[in-house]
Design an enzyme around this catalytic site. Structure first.
Site, PDB file in Angstrom:
ATOM      1  CD  GLU A 175      37.860   8.347  20.329  1.00 36.28           C
ATOM      2  OE1 GLU A 175      37.991   8.937  21.740  1.00 36.28           O
ATOM      3  OE2 GLU A 175      37.393   7.594  19.657  1.00 36.28           O
ATOM      4  CE  LYS A 212      36.577  12.827  19.808  1.00 35.40           C
ATOM      5  NZ  LYS A 212      35.104  12.488  19.585  1.00 35.40           N
TER       6      LYS A 212
END
Length: 296
Positions: A175, A212
């Protein structure tokens, strides 16, 4: 690794709920839920209250495996129980794949980015994650400026730790969030995409990661990442957008599904009746699900 959960994450229709607020963000999450800081004393009481909030969400009939394919947990949530079962096992029984947040927060900004702080206990966390039947992990960095060397360092750090997670037979969610308020968000996303592709191309055929990412400025800017054979799934964070705005932007991106936190829990309040709480959660789940699966 659980092959049934692998297949659900790869091909399932739905989204991933982010329930992983940790020490620094927990007071804000509780305040949004209608529990101000002056209503509890100390970390133990704070984490008891946030576990009650998460338990209420997870046990709600609106929180089901038909629309929610996965949920990201905070470490303490993983170690606690819901109705006599460890949280990950309770989720799995509902058909929801459990993930664990493993990072320890962000370092100070340098070269336009914030790297992750060292995760000195990662091996122990991964061992315990396997004991608790966790499928995957999540770790967050932040990109503020289109600084080539800074973004490269963020991505390299993420994948270096990601390989350690893969070695534990757990799927990492990489992420590297791009700040939605960045003055040159689009350029940040271009550099980020290219740096991620370099790392993906170095993975072996039996190595898979998830990504993400902030919903991109230009629709389908991350299509190469979504289609990459080493990527199990690409999910989007809401990043401070309202739910309506995040859902609208998400719908423009083919193959991108949600992994929202604030946008999921925005209208949930501690003083709501069970009926009102379930209704508000169902509305959030239904709209986020719709934005994740119904594209242009």
């Amino acid at each position: 690794m659980n092959n049934r959960q692998f297949e659900k994450i790869q091909n399932g229709q739905g989204f991933i709920a982010a329930l992983d607020q940790s020490g620094g963000s927990t007071p804000k999450a509780l305040a949004g839920y209608g529990v101000p800081e002056d209503s509890y004393s100390g970390e133990d009481e704070m984490f008891d209250l946030v576990h009650q909030m998460r338990t209420r969400i997870i046990t709600s009939p609106a929180f089901d495996g038909d629309r929610i394919i996965g949920a990201i947990l905070f470490e303490q949530t993983m170690d606690r129980e819901i109705e006599g079962k460890y949280t990950a096992d309770y989720l799995a029984d509902k058909g929801i794949v459990p993930f664990l947040k493993v990072d320890k927060g962000l370092a100070d900004q340098k070269n336009g980015v914030q790297l992750m702080k060292p995760i000195d206990d990662l091996d122990d966390k991964l061992r315990r994650a396997n004991e608790r039947n966790i499928f995957g992990t999540k770790m967050r960095s932040v990109i503020h400026e289109p600084n080539q060397s800074g973004i490269q360092e963020v991505v390299e750090q993420q994948f270096e730790i990601g390989k350690q997670i893969l070695d534990a037979d757990i799927i990492p969610i990489i992420e590297p969030e791009v700040d939605i308020h960045s003055d040159n968000k689009e350029k940040c996303e271009e550099i980020l995409r290219d740096e991620i592709l370099k790392q993906l191309n170095n993975l072996s055929e039996d190595e898979h990661v998830m990504l993400k990412l902030t919903i991109p400025t230009n629709a389908n800017a991350y299509k190469q990442l979504i289609d990459h054979p080493r990527v199990l799934r690409v999910v989007a964070l809401s990043g401070g957008y309202s739910r309506d705005e995040a859902n609208a932007k998400l719908k423009e991106n083919d193959g991108l599904i949600a992994s929202f936190s604030r946008a999921l829990a925005a209208n949930l309040q501690a003083n709501q009746s069970e009926g009102d709480f379930d209704k508000a959660l169902k509305e959030a789940v239904d709209t986020i699900y719709d934005a994740s699966v119904n594209k242009r």
